[in-house]
Design an enzyme around this catalytic site. Structure first.
Site, PDB file in Angstrom:
ATOM      1  N   CYS A   2       0.853  -1.187   0.000  1.00 50.21           N
ATOM      2  CA  CYS A   2       0.000   0.000   0.000  1.00 50.21           C
ATOM      3  C   CYS A   2       0.888   1.235   0.000  1.00 50.21           C
ATOM      4  O   CYS A   2       2.089   1.149   0.229  1.00 50.21           O
ATOM      5  CB  CYS A   2      -0.867   0.014   1.257  1.00 50.21           C
ATOM      6  N   ARG A  27       1.587   1.734  -5.943  1.00 50.20           N
ATOM      7  CA  ARG A  27       1.811   0.744  -4.885  1.00 50.20           C
ATOM      8  C   ARG A  27       0.544  -0.019  -4.538  1.00 50.20           C
ATOM      9  O   ARG A  27       0.588  -0.970  -3.766  1.00 50.20           O
ATOM     10  CB  ARG A  27       2.344   1.427  -3.622  1.00 50.20           C
ATOM     11  N   TRP A  74      -3.522  -1.831  -1.411  1.00 50.50           N
ATOM     12  CA  TRP A  74      -3.445  -3.104  -2.130  1.00 50.50           C
ATOM     13  C   TRP A  74      -3.962  -4.129  -1.137  1.00 50.50           C
ATOM     14  O   TRP A  74      -3.345  -4.392  -0.112  1.00 50.50           O
ATOM     15  CB  TRP A  74      -2.004  -3.443  -2.521  1.00 50.50           C
ATOM     16  N   ASN A 100       0.565   0.017   6.046  1.00 52.26           N
ATOM     17  CA  ASN A 100       1.071  -0.786   4.921  1.00 52.26           C
ATOM     18  C   ASN A 100       1.767  -1.995   5.531  1.00 52.26           C
ATOM     19  O   ASN A 100       2.706  -1.843   6.314  1.00 52.26           O
ATOM     20  CB  ASN A 100       2.072   0.029   4.098  1.00 52.26           C
ATOM     21  N   GLY A 101       1.293  -3.186   5.218  1.00 49.00           N
ATOM     22  CA  GLY A 101       1.906  -4.387   5.783  1.00 49.00           C
ATOM     23  C   GLY A 101       0.843  -5.388   6.195  1.00 49.00           C
ATOM     24  O   GLY A 101      -0.316  -5.294   5.765  1.00 49.00           O
ATOM     25  N   GLU A 485      10.773 -13.347 -19.523  1.00 47.55           N
ATOM     26  CA  GLU A 485      10.461 -11.937 -19.265  1.00 47.55           C
ATOM     27  C   GLU A 485       9.372 -11.438 -20.223  1.00 47.55           C
ATOM     28  O   GLU A 485       8.440 -10.738 -19.820  1.00 47.55           O
ATOM     29  CB  GLU A 485      11.726 -11.081 -19.377  1.00 47.55           C
ATOM     30  N   LYS A 489       5.735  -9.917 -19.033  1.00 48.22           N
ATOM     31  CA  LYS A 489       5.251  -8.580 -19.413  1.00 48.22           C
ATOM     32  C   LYS A 489       3.841  -8.673 -19.999  1.00 48.22           C
ATOM     33  O   LYS A 489       2.947  -7.914 -19.644  1.00 48.22           O
ATOM     34  CB  LYS A 489       6.201  -7.919 -20.430  1.00 48.22           C
ATOM     35  N   GLU A 492       1.192  -9.680 -17.228  1.00 45.24           N
ATOM     36  CA  GLU A 492       0.848  -8.745 -16.156  1.00 45.24           C
ATOM     37  C   GLU A 492       0.111  -7.505 -16.635  1.00 45.24           C
ATOM     38  O   GLU A 492      -0.612  -6.883 -15.847  1.00 45.24           O
ATOM     39  CB  GLU A 492       2.086  -8.384 -15.329  1.00 45.24           C
ATOM     40  N   HIS A 508       8.659 -31.544 -24.739  1.00 50.77           N
ATOM     41  CA  HIS A 508       8.360 -32.375 -23.567  1.00 50.77           C
ATOM     42  C   HIS A 508       7.030 -31.996 -22.926  1.00 50.77           C
ATOM     43  O   HIS A 508       6.800 -32.268 -21.748  1.00 50.77           O
ATOM     44  CB  HIS A 508       9.509 -32.269 -22.553  1.00 50.77           C
ATOM     45  N   LYS A 606       3.523  -2.124  -7.465  1.00 50.57           N
ATOM     46  CA  LYS A 606       4.913  -1.960  -7.902  1.00 50.57           C
ATOM     47  C   LYS A 606       5.926  -2.638  -6.994  1.00 50.57           C
ATOM     48  O   LYS A 606       6.875  -3.278  -7.443  1.00 50.57           O
ATOM     49  CB  LYS A 606       5.245  -0.470  -8.021  1.00 50.57           C
TER      50      LYS A 606
HETATM   51  C1  AGP Z   1       7.638  -6.976 -12.942  1.00 46.76           C
HETATM   52  O1  AGP Z   1       7.170  -6.271 -14.014  1.00 46.76           O
HETATM   53  C2  AGP Z   1       6.781  -6.945 -11.764  1.00 46.76           C
HETATM   54  N1  AGP Z   1       6.456  -5.647 -11.356  1.00 46.76           N
HETATM   55  C3  AGP Z   1       7.300  -7.794 -10.618  1.00 46.76           C
HETATM   56  O2  AGP Z   1       7.445  -9.104 -11.068  1.00 46.76           O
HETATM   57  C4  AGP Z   1       8.625  -7.335 -10.004  1.00 46.76           C
HETATM   58  O3  AGP Z   1       9.672  -7.580 -10.876  1.00 46.76           O
HETATM   59  C5  AGP Z   1       8.853  -8.109  -8.697  1.00 46.76           C
HETATM   60  O4  AGP Z   1       7.805  -7.797  -7.821  1.00 46.76           O
HETATM   61  C6  AGP Z   1      10.199  -7.778  -8.073  1.00 46.76           C
HETATM   62  O5  AGP Z   1      10.240  -6.432  -7.734  1.00 46.76           O
HETATM   63  P1  AGP Z   1      11.645  -5.788  -7.287  1.00 46.76           P
HETATM   64  O6  AGP Z   1      12.578  -5.863  -8.436  1.00 46.76           O
HETATM   65  O7  AGP Z   1      11.263  -4.380  -6.915  1.00 46.76           O
HETATM   66  O8  AGP Z   1      12.128  -6.567  -6.102  1.00 46.76           O
END
Ligand code: AGP
Length: 611
Positions: A2, A27, A74, A100-101, A485, A489, A492, A508, A606
């Site tokens: 959050c 966030r 969040w 937050n937590g 990767e 992308k 998400e 496989h 994020k």
């Molecule tokens: C990637 O696009 C995502 N936002 C997520 O997988 C991110 O890479 C992951 O949460 C790790 O975040 P960090 O690099 O801030 O530790």
């Protein structure tokens, strides 16, 4: 996860809180709310949805106080709805808190409160905490500060909190354990925030709260205390190093496309001052003092999450190839709870854009406890992982706001190359490879710009493939993590199911998924060309629709696909920098065409500061 913010000063707190929440919205964006203090009376406004929804729900001419707290959520405990939105207050509405937590022992506290006739109104762990604080206040008749401190000593879990109360209306208290929190020190005004983005437009002076610290802020000043020992802690004021425009969209539709287009500059920044082209030498001041121990390491483990895990996989290939030492890559969430072989002959590298990812932070702490030397590869300056690790390298990608990580990935791959080069040069091995790599590193910003400038080709492919339910990404060697990767992308931000695989692994199992409906992205480089070609033929034979990202164009490849994106060829340790960008653009354009909220994709945030 959050975003929380607090203000005490002469401005209208509402304005500072709202603009702060907008900056923190990446966030978490399930609900938003503020509380302000006006003539010793708390006023709360909160709603499910985005900060924009909160703005339109706040009655005009309300919230005129100069002290307040705010939250963008969040959801962890309780569905995203008005009732579970923060700020939360006690039943008497005397205390108001943002958090937050995760309070792990919230259920036992809730049962305790119920036995005292105190029933919570929401499903959240946070409300339990403010009800508990209010209970202690009425029971023990202590000061606001002492009450909060005692309550926090009973809490198990992670928190960054800011709290106010009617009884001491000109005080706000902030406390941190496990979740990031910092103070902003202005002229006769004070700010609290989960990160520095809400503060920079007012002051560059910040103080990072460390684990188990509580700050008491009053118009006359602030003090920081250790929650357990109840002793004053002197804190150093640090400076925010980036500029406001770096956290603005700068005319782009989305932060993600701005950050994709910034990569020529951010890769140049991640290299700047770290390569001496005359001497062909690499310099990394952040690990200099620890080089002997790093060079003597018997085993290296890299730990991370998400996109940072993908760059770490490439990093492990580079370090193994250049140093000929065993390098493991571990998901931080697994590494922290599994019996792992780490000791004082180990180096554990934690990779994180935000520097706040809870699992990666905990993995680093575990490694330290087991005697390992810990090295951080981090973007956010002053973040918890940067401060927790013994040494490290900042990637200098600048603030990354888009939830989907892009420029941090390419900068992380650059840093792994620099670390590999520095260690190889110190070991006196692979001099030729080092020479080639340094030459290619120097060319990277221009080559990246070339790929970005030809990005329009990707848009036409996106127009062709935005109406599908699945995608497969296949690559070999250094291109396998790029396939992972690319798939991440797309997943998400467009919500299309996608998987990345080692190209040969397809036979496989995943090949069963191939039909006319399945787009398959192949990453093709000279390394393993013939092998990838046979994988392309296997997919073609089952009618799969082929998209090719390649360092070469030839009739053979053209015979298999109409959708070929060519990127410049560089040393294989760096090739991922150029093959990933078209995949970032493909995901971006498909998501935009589908009308998805690219910068704030559903269910994501994020930086993942909870387990
Ligand atoms: C990637 O696009 C995502 N936002 C997520 O997988 C991110 O890479 C992951 O949460 C790790 O975040 P960090 O690099 O801030 O530790």
């Amino acid at each position: 996860m959050c975003g929380i913010v607090g203000y005490l000063g002469n401005r209208k707190a509402k304005d500072v809180l709202i603009s702060g929440l907008k900056r923190l919205e990446y966030r978490g964006y399930d609900s938003a709310g503020i509380a302000t203090m006006e003539s010793a009376k708390l006023m709360i406004s909160k709603t499910s949805g985005k900060v924009e929804d909160l703005i339109s729900s706040i009655p005009a001419d309300s919230h005129n106080g100069n002290i307040g707290i705010g939250h963008t959520r969040w959801a962890t405990h309780g569905r995203p709805n008005d009732n579970n939105a923060h700020p939360h207050s006690d039943n008497a509405k005397k205390f108001s808190i943002v958090h937050n937590g995760i309070i792990e022992n919230y259920n036992s506290l809730k049962i305790f409160l119920k036995s005292k006739g105190i029933v919570c109104k929401s499903d959240t762990d946070t409300e339990v905490l403010v009800q508990f604080i209010s209970y202690i206040y009425s029971e023990k008749k202590l000061s606001f500060t002492e009450t909060v401190r005692l309550a926090l000593k009973e809490v198990v879990g992670a928190y960054g909190i800011v709290i106010m109360c009617d009884y001491e209306p000109d005080v706000i208290i902030a406390a941190r354990f496990g979740s990031p929190l910092l103070l902003g020190i202005g002229d006769d005004e004070f700010f609290v925030a989960s990160d520095s983005s809400p503060i920079i437009e007012y002051t560059r002076n910040i103080i990072f709260l460390d684990e188990g610290e509580l700050a008491v802020i009053k118009p006359t000043g602030y003090e920081v205390r250790d929650i357990n020992e109840n002793i004053l802690v002197s804190k150093e004021i640090e400076k925010i190093k980036y500029d406001l425009e770096e956290i603005e969209k700068g005319g782009y539709d989305h932060f993600m496309i701005k950050e994709i287009n910034e990569q020529a500059h951010t890769v140049a920044e991640s290299i700047r001052g770290r390569i001496d082209l005359e001497e062909m030498k690499v310099m990394l001041g952040g690990i200099y003092d620890w080089l002997p121990q790093i060079l003597d390491a018997k085993h290296i483990t890299i730990t991370a999450c998400g996109t940072s895990w993908h760059s770490s996989l490439i990093g492990s290939y580079i370090l193994e190839e250049l140093l000929k030492v065993p390098v493991k890559v571990e998901y931080a969430s697994e590494f922290r709870y599994r019996e792992t072989f780490v000791n004082n002959d180990s180096v554990v590298i934690g990779v994180s854009q935000s520097g706040e990812t809870a699992d990666t932070l905990a993995a680093i702490r575990k490694a330290k406890d087991q005697g390992a030397l810990t090295l951080g590869i981090v973007n956010v300056v002053g973040s918890s992982i940067a401060r927790e690790t013994n040494c490290g390298v900042y990637i200098h990608a600048g603030p990354e706001i888009g939830v989907a990580s892009t420029k941090a990935f390419t900068a992380q791959v650059v840093i792994f190359n620099l670390i590999g080069l520095l260690l190889a040069q110190r070991k006196g091995v692979n001099a030729n490879i080092c020479q080639d790599l340094i030459n290619d590193l120097d060319k990277m910003p221009n080559l990246i710009q070339e790929v970005i400038d030809s990005g329009h080709n990707v848009l036409s492919i996106a127009k062709h493939f935005n109406n599908v339910d699945n995608f497969l990404y296949l690559g070999r060697g250094y291109q396998f993590p790029v396939a992972l990767e690319g798939a991440l992308k797309l997943k998400e931000i467009s919500y299309i199911h996608a998987e990345g695989y080692p190209a040969a692994e397809m036979k496989h199992g995943p090949i069963a998924l191939i039909d006319e409906e399945m787009p398959v992205v192949f990453l093709v480089t000279e390394k393993g060309y013939d092998k990838v070609l046979s994988n392309i033929e296997e997919v073609c034979a089952r009618g799969g629709q082929i998209i090719i990202i390649s360092t070469m164009i030839n009739d053979e490849l053209k015979s298999y696909s109409d959708h070929i994106i060519q990127v410049p060829k560089v040393h294989h340790c760096l090739q991922a920098l150029l093959t990933t960008i078209p995949l970032q653009l493909l995901a971006y354009h498909i998501a935009v065409i589908k009308g998805c909220d690219v910068d704030m994709p559903r269910n994501l945030a994020k930086s993942v500061t909870v387990e």
